[in-house]
Design a protein around this motif. Structure first.
Motif, PDB file in Angstrom:
ATOM      1  N   PRO A 119      38.704  41.238  20.967  1.00 27.83           N
ATOM      2  CA  PRO A 119      38.701  41.607  22.245  1.00 27.83           C
ATOM      3  C   PRO A 119      37.596  40.368  23.163  1.00 27.83           C
ATOM      4  O   PRO A 119      35.789  40.842  22.368  1.00 27.83           O
ATOM      5  CB  PRO A 119      38.460  43.059  22.818  1.00 27.83           C
ATOM      6  CG  PRO A 119      37.496  43.506  21.575  1.00 27.83           C
ATOM      7  CD  PRO A 119      38.205  42.504  20.247  1.00 27.83           C
ATOM      8  N   SER A 120      37.553  40.299  24.573  1.00 23.07           N
ATOM      9  CA  SER A 120      37.361  39.682  24.804  1.00 23.07           C
ATOM     10  C   SER A 120      36.573  40.270  26.645  1.00 23.07           C
ATOM     11  O   SER A 120      36.706  41.380  27.340  1.00 23.07           O
ATOM     12  CB  SER A 120      37.829  38.536  25.517  1.00 23.07           C
ATOM     13  OG  SER A 120      36.819  38.419  27.091  1.00 23.07           O
ATOM     14  N   THR A 121      35.526  40.724  26.269  1.00 20.26           N
ATOM     15  CA  THR A 121      34.270  41.998  27.374  1.00 20.26           C
ATOM     16  C   THR A 121      34.767  41.552  28.747  1.00 20.26           C
ATOM     17  O   THR A 121      35.020  42.080  29.591  1.00 20.26           O
ATOM     18  CB  THR A 121      32.358  41.544  26.909  1.00 20.26           C
ATOM     19  OG1 THR A 121      32.417  41.897  26.109  1.00 20.26           O
ATOM     20  CG2 THR A 121      31.943  42.538  27.561  1.00 20.26           C
ATOM     21  N   ARG A 122      35.223  40.369  29.099  1.00 17.24           N
ATOM     22  CA  ARG A 122      35.290  40.319  29.802  1.00 17.24           C
ATOM     23  C   ARG A 122      36.429  40.055  30.758  1.00 17.24           C
ATOM     24  O   ARG A 122      36.946  40.513  31.612  1.00 17.24           O
ATOM     25  CB  ARG A 122      35.146  38.017  30.143  1.00 17.24           C
ATOM     26  CG  ARG A 122      34.692  37.434  31.934  1.00 17.24           C
ATOM     27  CD  ARG A 122      34.933  36.096  32.016  1.00 17.24           C
ATOM     28  NE  ARG A 122      34.102  35.570  31.536  1.00 17.24           N
ATOM     29  CZ  ARG A 122      32.702  35.810  31.900  1.00 17.24           C
ATOM     30  NH1 ARG A 122      33.114  35.677  33.029  1.00 17.24           N
ATOM     31  NH2 ARG A 122      31.858  35.192  31.528  1.00 17.24           N
ATOM     32  N   LYS A 123      37.758  39.966  29.789  1.00 20.33           N
ATOM     33  CA  LYS A 123      39.169  40.367  29.893  1.00 20.33           C
ATOM     34  C   LYS A 123      38.831  41.805  30.272  1.00 20.33           C
ATOM     35  O   LYS A 123      39.651  42.817  31.183  1.00 20.33           O
ATOM     36  CB  LYS A 123      40.289  39.988  28.983  1.00 20.33           C
ATOM     37  CG  LYS A 123      39.920  38.688  29.134  1.00 20.33           C
ATOM     38  CD  LYS A 123      41.002  38.244  27.756  1.00 20.33           C
ATOM     39  CE  LYS A 123      41.792  36.673  27.938  1.00 20.33           C
ATOM     40  NZ  LYS A 123      42.703  35.751  27.185  1.00 20.33           N
ATOM     41  N   VAL A 124      38.503  42.548  29.439  1.00 20.99           N
ATOM     42  CA  VAL A 124      38.655  44.577  29.526  1.00 20.99           C
ATOM     43  C   VAL A 124      37.571  44.658  30.984  1.00 20.99           C
ATOM     44  O   VAL A 124      37.758  45.731  31.089  1.00 20.99           O
ATOM     45  CB  VAL A 124      37.621  44.506  28.531  1.00 20.99           C
ATOM     46  CG1 VAL A 124      37.074  46.081  28.478  1.00 20.99           C
ATOM     47  CG2 VAL A 124      38.321  44.721  26.391  1.00 20.99           C
ATOM     48  N   VAL A 125      36.550  43.912  31.402  1.00 25.35           N
ATOM     49  CA  VAL A 125      35.503  43.903  32.502  1.00 25.35           C
ATOM     50  C   VAL A 125      36.940  43.898  33.268  1.00 25.35           C
ATOM     51  O   VAL A 125      36.790  44.544  34.319  1.00 25.35           O
ATOM     52  CB  VAL A 125      34.721  42.978  32.617  1.00 25.35           C
ATOM     53  CG1 VAL A 125      33.832  43.122  34.309  1.00 25.35           C
ATOM     54  CG2 VAL A 125      33.796  43.815  31.777  1.00 25.35           C
ATOM     55  N   GLN A 126      37.116  43.230  33.435  1.00 29.25           N
ATOM     56  CA  GLN A 126      38.395  42.313  34.305  1.00 29.25           C
ATOM     57  C   GLN A 126      39.821  43.208  34.844  1.00 29.25           C
ATOM     58  O   GLN A 126      40.101  44.407  35.762  1.00 29.25           O
ATOM     59  CB  GLN A 126      39.210  41.296  34.856  1.00 29.25           C
ATOM     60  CG  GLN A 126      39.645  40.597  35.514  1.00 29.25           C
ATOM     61  CD  GLN A 126      40.635  39.320  35.043  1.00 29.25           C
ATOM     62  OE1 GLN A 126      40.538  38.671  33.904  1.00 29.25           O
ATOM     63  NE2 GLN A 126      41.008  38.686  36.046  1.00 29.25           N
ATOM     64  N   ARG A 127      40.279  44.391  33.612  1.00 31.16           N
ATOM     65  CA  ARG A 127      41.221  45.574  33.553  1.00 31.16           C
ATOM     66  C   ARG A 127      40.759  46.144  34.169  1.00 31.16           C
ATOM     67  O   ARG A 127      41.268  47.096  34.663  1.00 31.16           O
ATOM     68  CB  ARG A 127      41.737  45.346  32.375  1.00 31.16           C
ATOM     69  CG  ARG A 127      42.614  43.961  32.133  1.00 31.16           C
ATOM     70  CD  ARG A 127      43.786  44.355  30.838  1.00 31.16           C
ATOM     71  NE  ARG A 127      42.902  44.420  29.120  1.00 31.16           N
ATOM     72  CZ  ARG A 127      42.609  44.125  28.536  1.00 31.16           C
ATOM     73  NH1 ARG A 127      43.157  42.605  29.062  1.00 31.16           N
ATOM     74  NH2 ARG A 127      41.890  44.706  27.436  1.00 31.16           N
ATOM     75  N   ALA A 128      39.388  45.908  33.696  1.00 34.36           N
ATOM     76  CA  ALA A 128      38.619  47.894  34.066  1.00 34.36           C
ATOM     77  C   ALA A 128      38.401  47.757  35.746  1.00 34.36           C
ATOM     78  O   ALA A 128      38.769  48.698  36.254  1.00 34.36           O
ATOM     79  CB  ALA A 128      37.918  47.897  33.321  1.00 34.36           C
ATOM     80  N   LEU A 129      37.956  47.302  36.299  1.00 34.67           N
ATOM     81  CA  LEU A 129      37.299  47.301  37.520  1.00 34.67           C
ATOM     82  C   LEU A 129      38.459  45.989  38.684  1.00 34.67           C
ATOM     83  O   LEU A 129      37.574  46.896  39.589  1.00 34.67           O
ATOM     84  CB  LEU A 129      35.809  46.352  36.787  1.00 34.67           C
ATOM     85  CG  LEU A 129      35.035  46.627  36.049  1.00 34.67           C
ATOM     86  CD1 LEU A 129      34.098  46.772  36.117  1.00 34.67           C
ATOM     87  CD2 LEU A 129      34.691  49.011  35.901  1.00 34.67           C
ATOM     88  N   THR A 130      38.691  45.755  38.629  1.00 37.71           N
ATOM     89  CA  THR A 130      38.957  44.332  39.197  1.00 37.71           C
ATOM     90  C   THR A 130      40.326  45.935  39.899  1.00 37.71           C
ATOM     91  O   THR A 130      40.380  45.453  41.454  1.00 37.71           O
ATOM     92  CB  THR A 130      40.022  43.341  38.734  1.00 37.71           C
ATOM     93  OG1 THR A 130      41.043  44.316  38.105  1.00 37.71           O
ATOM     94  CG2 THR A 130      39.533  42.200  38.303  1.00 37.71           C
TER      95      THR A 130
END
Length: 330
Positions: free
Chosen positions: A312-323
Motif C-alpha cells: 500500500p502507498s502511504t500517500r494514497k492511504v492518507v489521501q483517502r483518509a484525510l481528503t
C-alpha cells in the motif's frame, strides 16, 4: 594605485575545499504548518525501551507488592474463617476463583504470544522461499494458519483449485497472496484510515494540551490490535503492547514517524495548508503519521511480506483518509 579589475583564479588557491564536500542545505519547514509533536511523542513514548535498572526496579516492585497482597489476602481469609466461618469460606472461594481466572488470563497471553511468533515465523519463511518446493511448503503452512477462518473459506477453495497448475515458486506466492491476504489487506486498510481520521479530528477540535498525544497513543494501540486480529494474530493485553512497541520502534528508528507534512501538500495542496489554523494543521499531520503507523503495523502483522504491486502507498492511504476533512476549494 591601479584601479583596473583584478582576476582571481580560485582553482589555483591552495587548500580550497571541493564543492562535493560542502554540507547540504537544510530544508525549511512549511511556513503555514507548524511541526506537530503529538504523534511523534506518542510513538517515542510507546517505542522507548526502559533501562535495565528500571526493569529490575519494576520487577522487584511487582514481586514485593504481589507477595504483600498474597499474605494480606491469606491473613484476611483465615481471620474471617475464624470469626465467621461461612463468610470466611465464601471469601476464600472467591479468592480461589480469582487465582484461577488470573491463570487463565496468563495462559491466554501465552497463546497470544505464541500466535504472534507464528506470524513472525511465517513472514521470515516467505522471505526465504527460493524454489517451487519451498513455495508449496509455505503455501500449505499459510493455508493451515487460516484454515479456521470462515470468511476465507471461498478463497481457500479457490487457492486449492489453482495452485496445482502453478509451476513457478514466485507465481505460487503471488497466488497465495492474492487469494488469502489481499481480502485481509482491504479490511486492515479500513482500520488504518478510520484511525487516521479519528486522530486528525480529535487533534483539530479538542483544545486540551495532552488530548492529541493521548488520542494518538490510544488510537494507535487500538488500530494495531485490530490490524493484528485481522491477519490472525489475536493479541492479548501484554502481547498487544509488545506488538505496538515493535511497530513504533521501527518507525522511530527509521525516522518515518517524524515526517508527516511531506504527505499533505500533494494531497491537499499548498494553498489549503497555508489557510489552515494551527490546530487543524496539527490534526492533519497527526492523521498522516497515524496512517504511516498503520501501514507499518500491516507489514509487521502480515504473515507474508507485501509483493511490489500489492504494497500500500502511504500517500494514497492518507489521501483517502484525510481528503474528506478538507476540500481544496477552501
Amino acid at each position: 594605485m591601479s584601479k583596473k579589475p583584478v582576476l582571481f583564479d580560485l582553482e589555483e588557491e591552495a587548500g580550497a575545499p571541493p564543492v562535493a564536500d560542502a554540507p547540504p542545505v537544510p530544508e525549511l519547514a512549511a511556513p503555514g504548518l507548524p511541526p506537530p509533536p503529538a504523534m511523534e511523542q506518542a510513538a517515542r513514548i510507546a517505542a522507548s525501551r526502559p533501562s535495565r535498572l528500571a526493569r529490575w526496579f519494576w520487577a522487584v516492585l511487582v514481586a514485593v507488592v504481589g507477595a504483600m497482597a498474597s499474605v494480606a489476602a491469606w491473613d484476611f481469609a483465615t481471620g474471617l474463617i475464624a470469626r465467621v466461618p461461612v463468610l470466611g469460606w465464601a471469601v476464600s472461594a472467591g479468592l480461589a476463583v480469582l487465582v484461577l481466572l488470573a491463570l487463565a488470563m496468563g495462559l491466554r497471553e501465552l497463546a497470544a504470544l505464541s500466535r504472534l511468533r507464528r506470524v513472525d515465523t511465517l513472514r521470515h519463511q516467505a522471505a526465504e522461499v527460493s524454489d517451487l518446493t519451498a513455495a508449496r511448503a509455505f503455501t500449505s503452512r499459510l493455508e493451515g494458519f487460516y484454515k479456521d477462518r470462515e470468511d476465507l473459506s471461498w478463497h481457500q477453495a479457490r487457492l486449492a483449485e489453482r495452485k496445482a497448475d502453478i509451476m513457478d515458486g514466485d507465481a505460487l506466492l503471488l497466488l497465495a497472496e492474492e487469494e488469502l491476504l489481499v481480502p485481509l489487506d482491504a479490511l486492515a486498510l479500513r482500520e488504518v484510515e478510520a484511525a487516521a481520521r479519528q486522530v486528525a479530528t480529535v487533534t483539530a477540535i479538542v483544545p486540551m494540551a495532552l488530548a492529541d498525544i493521548l488520542t494518538a497513543l490510544v488510537s494507535s494501540l487500538r488500530m494495531i490490535r485490530r490490524v493484528a486480529g485481522i491477519y490472525g494474530g489475536r493479541p492479548g493485553v501484554f502481547s498487544s503492547w509488545r506488538l505496538t512497541r515493535a511497530v513504533l520502534a521501527h518507525l522511530a528508528a527509521t525516522g518515518a514517524v517524524a515526517a508527516g507534512d511531506d504527505l499533505l501538500e500533494p494531497v491537499l495542496g499548498g494553498s489549503v495548508l497555508s489557510k489552515l489554523s494551527r490546530r487543524f494543521g496539527e490534526g492533519l499531520v497527526n492523521g498522516a503519521l497515524s496512517a504511516r503507523v498503520g501501514i507499518a503495523a500491516m507489514e509487521v502483522c502480515r504473515p507474508m511480506p507485501f509483493s511490489a504491486r500489492r504494497k500500500p502507498s502511504t500517500r494514497k492511504v492518507v489521501q483517502r483518509a484525510l481528503t474528506g476533512l478538507f476540500s481544496k476549494d477552501k
